[in-house]
Design a protein around this motif. Structure first.
Motif, PDB file in Angstrom:
ATOM      1  N   GLU A   3      -4.954  11.926  -1.651  1.00  0.00           N
ATOM      2  CA  GLU A   3      -4.162  10.733  -1.372  1.00  0.00           C
ATOM      3  C   GLU A   3      -4.650   9.544  -2.185  1.00  0.00           C
ATOM      4  N   LYS A   4      -3.720   8.762  -2.701  1.00  0.00           N
ATOM      5  CA  LYS A   4      -4.022   7.518  -3.397  1.00  0.00           C
ATOM      6  C   LYS A   4      -2.936   6.510  -3.058  1.00  0.00           C
ATOM      7  N   GLN A   5      -3.251   5.245  -3.248  1.00  0.00           N
ATOM      8  CA  GLN A   5      -2.315   4.182  -2.914  1.00  0.00           C
ATOM      9  C   GLN A   5      -1.423   3.860  -4.112  1.00  0.00           C
ATOM     10  N   VAL A   6      -0.142   3.682  -3.845  1.00  0.00           N
ATOM     11  CA  VAL A   6       0.814   3.337  -4.886  1.00  0.00           C
ATOM     12  C   VAL A   6       0.949   1.811  -4.958  1.00  0.00           C
ATOM     13  N   ALA A   7       1.314   1.334  -6.118  1.00  0.00           N
ATOM     14  CA  ALA A   7       1.497  -0.113  -6.298  1.00  0.00           C
ATOM     15  C   ALA A   7       2.695  -0.598  -5.490  1.00  0.00           C
ATOM     16  N   THR A   8       2.505  -1.672  -4.741  1.00  0.00           N
ATOM     17  CA  THR A   8       3.581  -2.220  -3.907  1.00  0.00           C
ATOM     18  C   THR A   8       3.550  -3.742  -3.959  1.00  0.00           C
ATOM     19  N   VAL A   9       4.683  -4.330  -3.581  1.00  0.00           N
ATOM     20  CA  VAL A   9       4.806  -5.780  -3.422  1.00  0.00           C
ATOM     21  C   VAL A   9       5.351  -6.013  -2.019  1.00  0.00           C
ATOM     22  N   ASN A  10       4.881  -7.059  -1.388  1.00  0.00           N
ATOM     23  CA  ASN A  10       5.388  -7.393  -0.066  1.00  0.00           C
ATOM     24  C   ASN A  10       6.914  -7.407  -0.072  1.00  0.00           C
ATOM     25  N   GLY A  11       7.504  -6.743   0.927  1.00  0.00           N
ATOM     26  CA  GLY A  11       8.951  -6.574   0.948  1.00  0.00           C
ATOM     27  C   GLY A  11       9.720  -7.887   0.991  1.00  0.00           C
ATOM     28  N   PHE A  12       9.244  -8.857   1.739  1.00  0.00           N
ATOM     29  CA  PHE A  12       9.947 -10.134   1.841  1.00  0.00           C
ATOM     30  C   PHE A  12       9.887 -10.901   0.516  1.00  0.00           C
ATOM     31  N   VAL A  52      11.260  -0.233   0.856  1.00  0.00           N
ATOM     32  CA  VAL A  52      10.918   0.819   1.802  1.00  0.00           C
ATOM     33  C   VAL A  52      10.289   0.193   3.036  1.00  0.00           C
ATOM     34  N   ILE A  53      10.600   0.757   4.205  1.00  0.00           N
ATOM     35  CA  ILE A  53      10.047   0.282   5.475  1.00  0.00           C
ATOM     36  C   ILE A  53       9.144   1.372   6.041  1.00  0.00           C
ATOM     37  N   VAL A  54       7.907   0.997   6.343  1.00  0.00           N
ATOM     38  CA  VAL A  54       6.922   1.934   6.889  1.00  0.00           C
ATOM     39  C   VAL A  54       6.641   1.554   8.335  1.00  0.00           C
ATOM     40  N   GLN A  55       6.844   2.509   9.245  1.00  0.00           N
ATOM     41  CA  GLN A  55       6.619   2.267  10.664  1.00  0.00           C
ATOM     42  C   GLN A  55       5.121   2.362  10.987  1.00  0.00           C
ATOM     43  N   PRO A  56       4.675   1.791  12.134  1.00  0.00           N
ATOM     44  CA  PRO A  56       3.258   1.917  12.524  1.00  0.00           C
ATOM     45  C   PRO A  56       2.851   3.389  12.674  1.00  0.00           C
ATOM     46  N   ASN A  57       1.614   3.693  12.272  1.00  0.00           N
ATOM     47  CA  ASN A  57       1.074   5.055  12.312  1.00  0.00           C
ATOM     48  C   ASN A  57       1.954   6.029  11.530  1.00  0.00           C
ATOM     49  N   GLN A  58       2.420   5.560  10.390  1.00  0.00           N
ATOM     50  CA  GLN A  58       3.232   6.400   9.517  1.00  0.00           C
ATOM     51  C   GLN A  58       2.804   6.157   8.074  1.00  0.00           C
ATOM     52  N   ALA A  59       2.930   7.168   7.255  1.00  0.00           N
ATOM     53  CA  ALA A  59       2.665   7.033   5.826  1.00  0.00           C
ATOM     54  C   ALA A  59       3.855   7.584   5.064  1.00  0.00           C
ATOM     55  N   LYS A  60       4.111   7.002   3.905  1.00  0.00           N
ATOM     56  CA  LYS A  60       5.206   7.474   3.055  1.00  0.00           C
ATOM     57  C   LYS A  60       4.653   7.808   1.666  1.00  0.00           C
ATOM     58  N   GLY A  66       9.602  14.121  -9.318  1.00  0.00           N
ATOM     59  CA  GLY A  66       8.702  15.262  -9.174  1.00  0.00           C
ATOM     60  C   GLY A  66       7.229  14.949  -9.325  1.00  0.00           C
ATOM     61  N   ARG A  67       6.890  13.705  -9.597  1.00  0.00           N
ATOM     62  CA  ARG A  67       5.486  13.326  -9.770  1.00  0.00           C
ATOM     63  C   ARG A  67       5.042  12.464  -8.602  1.00  0.00           C
ATOM     64  N   TYR A  68       3.906  12.830  -8.021  1.00  0.00           N
ATOM     65  CA  TYR A  68       3.361  12.063  -6.901  1.00  0.00           C
ATOM     66  C   TYR A  68       2.689  10.803  -7.428  1.00  0.00           C
ATOM     67  N   LEU A  69       3.224   9.637  -7.035  1.00  0.00           N
ATOM     68  CA  LEU A  69       2.670   8.366  -7.498  1.00  0.00           C
ATOM     69  C   LEU A  69       1.607   7.809  -6.562  1.00  0.00           C
ATOM     70  N   GLY A  70       1.755   8.053  -5.286  1.00  0.00           N
ATOM     71  CA  GLY A  70       0.809   7.524  -4.318  1.00  0.00           C
ATOM     72  C   GLY A  70       1.448   7.431  -2.944  1.00  0.00           C
ATOM     73  N   THR A  71       0.714   6.839  -2.026  1.00  0.00           N
ATOM     74  CA  THR A  71       1.155   6.764  -0.628  1.00  0.00           C
ATOM     75  C   THR A  71       1.111   5.322  -0.153  1.00  0.00           C
ATOM     76  N   ILE A  72       2.112   4.956   0.644  1.00  0.00           N
ATOM     77  CA  ILE A  72       2.111   3.661   1.336  1.00  0.00           C
ATOM     78  C   ILE A  72       1.727   3.943   2.789  1.00  0.00           C
ATOM     79  N   SER A  73       0.539   3.492   3.183  1.00  0.00           N
ATOM     80  CA  SER A  73       0.056   3.772   4.543  1.00  0.00           C
ATOM     81  C   SER A  73       0.030   2.535   5.436  1.00  0.00           C
TER      82      SER A  73
END
Length: 279
Positions: A3-12, A52-60, A66-73
């Motif tokens: 598992e690795k973290q993908v680059a993200t920006v705050n949704g708002f 993307v919306i991630v619920q509590p205690n969920q990972a996406k 086809g390439r795994y970029l990372g996970t949003i936890s």
């Protein structure tokens, strides 16, 4: 996979940027009659697919062609790479109750055994990509580990030597956790606890084993009674001799016999009183 973290920006913040780009494109296209505004509008629409919306205690897990970029936890709304597929995995603590399994213990006796396993996903990449279905994998491996551990120990020890399934539940549970963890690490699963919920002899030998347990209990109880009776007799004789009573060997033997019979007998002793002879 790891598992690795993908680059993200705050949704708002991302939505605000998309609105600004969209409004700027509309302004350029409509008021300035510049076709570059159309490109800005299309770009804003395409980038919006990265919300993307991630619920509590969920990972996406984010997959780009086809390439795994990372996970949003982290829970919340995020803007990530557009045109990606997001696969969800639950990080909640869950229970798995195994079915009642019929296994032969180390002595070859058929027993029925079942357990509850408490687990959670700690590596979303392994859970999603290293096994076909991690929940089914947990179920199958839990039952396999339970069979393995049960076959290494006897149901019960007749003489109390070594570990047994019935007499050492804490030690058996710890070994079951270790065995499960070694099997489930490949699926990114952490085993938090494992406990036996059912343990019994199989129906075909339950009656015979119950008789053996009863016989062992009776023998053990009798042994303690006899040991206690012998000690009481020794104390009685020593006390009489200390008080000055002289007992010959015949009277000692008779006294020992009477005391042992009175103490060890299952029924209350009924003394016979010698009131003397008429002649």
């Amino acid at each position: 996979m790891a598992e690795k973290q993908v680059a993200t920006v705050n949704g708002f913040v991302g939505i605000l940027l998309l609105l600004l780009i969209g409004l700027g494109g509309a302004y350029v296209l409509v008021l300035m009659q510049n076709p570059f505004g159309l490109i800005l509008l299309i770009g804003a629409i395409l980038l919006a697919s990265g919300i993307v919306i991630v619920q509590p205690n969920q990972a996406k897990a984010v997959i780009f062609f086809g390439r795994y970029l990372g996970t949003i936890s982290n829970n919340g709304m995020w803007l990530t790479v557009p045109f990606t597929v997001r696969r969800s995995v639950s990080l909640k603590v869950r229970n798995f109750n195994s079915a009642r399994l019929k296994v032969n213990d180390v002595e070859g006796n058929p027993i029925e055994i079942a357990a509850v396993v408490v687990f959670k996903v700690v590596d979303s990449a392994k859970a999603l990509f290293d096994v076909d279905n991690y929940e089914t994998f947990v179920e199958i491996q839990s039952e396999t580990a339970l069979r393995y551990v049960a076959s290494r120990y006897p149901y019960d020890h007749a003489h109390g030597e070594g570990y047994s399934l019935r007499g050492n539940s804490e030690e058996i549970a710890e070994e079951l956790v270790r065995e499960l963890q070694s099997r489930l690490t490949v699926a990114g699963v952490e085993v938090m606890e494992a406990r036996l919920t059912h343990l019994a002899y199989a129906t075909e030998i339950a009656s015979a084993m119950l008789q053996r347990q009863q016989a062992s209990a009776i023998i053990s109880a009798r042994q303690q009674i006899v040991e206690g009776a012998v000690g009481m007799v020794q104390l009685a004789i020593a006390q009489l001799e200390q008080d000055g009573f002289v007992l010959d060997e015949e009277r000692k033997a008779a006294m020992i016999n009477n005391l042992l019979v009175a103490i060890v007998s299952e029924r209350s002793a009924q003394p016979v009183i010698n009131s003397g002879s008429l002649y």
